[in-house]
Motif scaffolding. Sequence first.
Motif, mmCIF file in Angstrom:
data_model
loop_
_atom_site.group_PDB
_atom_site.id
_atom_site.type_symbol
_atom_site.label_atom_id
_atom_site.label_comp_id
_atom_site.label_asym_id
_atom_site.label_seq_id
_atom_site.Cartn_x
_atom_site.Cartn_y
_atom_site.Cartn_z
ATOM 1 N N LEU A 109 -0.745 5.114 -30.738
ATOM 2 C CA LEU A 109 -1.284 5.863 -31.871
ATOM 3 C C LEU A 109 -0.149 6.669 -32.471
ATOM 4 N N ALA A 122 -3.361 2.415 -42.693
ATOM 5 C CA ALA A 122 -3.093 1.033 -43.112
ATOM 6 C C ALA A 122 -4.033 0.570 -44.227
ATOM 7 N N ARG A 170 -8.724 1.720 -35.056
ATOM 8 C CA ARG A 170 -7.675 1.662 -36.071
ATOM 9 C C ARG A 170 -7.428 0.216 -36.512
ATOM 10 N N SER A 171 -7.404 -0.704 -35.528
ATOM 11 C CA SER A 171 -7.203 -2.111 -35.879
ATOM 12 C C SER A 171 -8.385 -2.634 -36.676
ATOM 13 N N MET A 174 -8.833 -2.461 -40.528
ATOM 14 C CA MET A 174 -8.203 -3.444 -41.415
ATOM 15 C C MET A 174 -9.067 -4.695 -41.532
#
Lengths: 263, 439
Positions: A109, A122, A170-171, A174
């Motif tokens: 992170l 992102a 977080r991934s 996207m």
Amino acid sequence: MTALDTELQIDRSKLKVSDEVAVQITKMNKWFGTFHVLRDIDLTVYRGERIVIAGPSGSGKSTLIRCINRLEEHQSGKIEVDGTVLSSDLKNIDKVRSEVGMCFQHFNLFPHLTILENCTLAPIWVRKTPKKEAEETAMHFLEKVRIPEQADKYPGQLSGGQQQRVAIARSLCMRPRIMLFDEPTSALDPEMIKEVLDTMIELAQEGMTMLCVTHEMGFARQVANRVIFMDQGQIVEQNEPEEFFNNPKSDRTKLFLSQILGH
Amino acid sequence: MADMHSEADLAFVRETMLAQKEPPIAEQGALKWLRENLFSSWLNAILTVLSLLLVYWVLAHTLPWLLRGVWDAGSLAECREIRDARYGDGVDAACFAVITDRWQQLLFGFYPRELYWRPILALLCFFAAIAPVLFARVPRQMLGFTVAAPFLIFLLLWGGTIWGPLTVALGFVIGWACIAFLTKPLGRLVATIAAVLLPIIFWLFLAGPLARELGNILPIGLEPVGSKDFGGFMLSFVIGVAGIILSLPLGILLALGRQSDLFLINKVSVGFIELIRGVPLIVWLFTASLLLNYFLPPGTNFDIMLRVIIMVTLFSAAYIAEVVRGGLAALPKGQYEAADALGLDYWQSMRLIILPQALKIAIPGIVSTFIGLFKDTTLVVFIGLLDPIGLSNSIRATTDWNGIYWELFLFIGIMFWIFCFSMSRYSMYLERKLTREHR
């Protein structure tokens, strides 16, 4: 084998594999200097597959999945992700990277950003999503991994398990079509492994294509539809988990299984 | 619970948890502090007493000299008369009258006296411009002023028509326009090259004549003041601040260049850093003042201060580059990989992920370099610019103040110290703030 096996809740009937190809690797080779890390790798991953890659350390399993989003460069052969061929073309690399999510052993992170900022960075800069929309998406996924209340904290204030769940969120922000997991539970305290595995199981049930390098054989047995065993940079054996664990074919696999399941 | 400890039964279950207690009296308050910090052992007690004696001895010798200081006199001789009358013959007493007599010169050099308001206003502009950069609480709208400030400050200090700074600013606007309007149709590479080349061509060939023409049509401006009239702290401040502000971005670019995989960029950066760092600053200053004239076409009027600023900037950029490289190297590889894996391109990952963290690690080193640069501006005395040290020499050369040393150097030292100490405090504030935010 860990005690977790019996606790993982999964409905295998929900897991479906389509015949659409997600990742196609043909005759792929990679060297670190003169060391031949990956040798003639052939692997086809179909959409919706949950593949667990196991093997002794140094067998090239991490390197293999890191080649799929080109954190490592392969030297010969072909890797095709979602129809995009990976070459030194930066445009293709960025395209593949924004379609493929990745979770690391040490979470990685960004310590100078809050949890929410980690998740929106992102989408805002790569996908050009408006900030407000990115934040809504981020909160949605933070709720999914069950830590929305930590959104304004910094990564350093969270436990390892929470950090890894943030990394997954977080991934997901996207909206990747494929997720790579590089030993996601290896750096965690035993108490926290389950919360991360539960999150991964939820992902699997939603039909995410997943490639996991892991030592969690309970997870492999119950969630994976295919287990790949690697040694010395080669795929030694692959099979359905039931067959793989109960009836391993190669001697190397038998030795490996007896060592990790023996105690 | 006492019988729980019988040998037969080792099992133990705590039924009530113990409450917190106060520590013993000897473990708190001033007594504890004294014992732990000053008299923790015999050796430390002796060292404490010796240090106190040393402090006393230093103060006993300097304080009377300072406190008896004469502030009101026209020359050193007059100073001595006043001292003799007040404290008796030959008593140690400072003669600060030189500072009350010559402080304008020490601050402004030979800048015209009736125009002192201009450097003072420029300093205020500088503070207003730097505030939003240094402190997050200052409204962001002030950043607009920050962008305009360099041109305004230039106009205030050097004077001349307003068209000079305006045409220079126009060059930047041309560069920005290249990026903004050419990226879509021609691609980023072409736009970037255009954004660098077009302004340079504009500045070299068009800006001068354009400014002159506009000046003839509309002669608005301030009375020009040449670089030769600059001096004192104003000179140190202009060179130091310009060097600091310009060398940070250049140093960061050099550090990134040194880490780059691109062969040419890497080697050019390494070569530049090693060449600049390996030669003393004084040599570069002499190069700026003497040698450059041989290389430039005859008749070129390349301002000496501008030359010095360029040299000082290049010199400190080489140091900044190495300090920043240390910060970059200290970041775990995972940060680069996570940024890559999310699909950020090189400049995005540098700007958003890598540099904020690397620069935070490098803050102490960067500020040290800045403090060093600021103090090194006193070296310009060797190429004939009148910085405070140079002025102290010329003040001493007058008959009035011949023979005065300590008071001038004390004043110069204090002025430098105030500036350097504020930089140091600011860096500590920034570090504390960032640590708090990141934890």
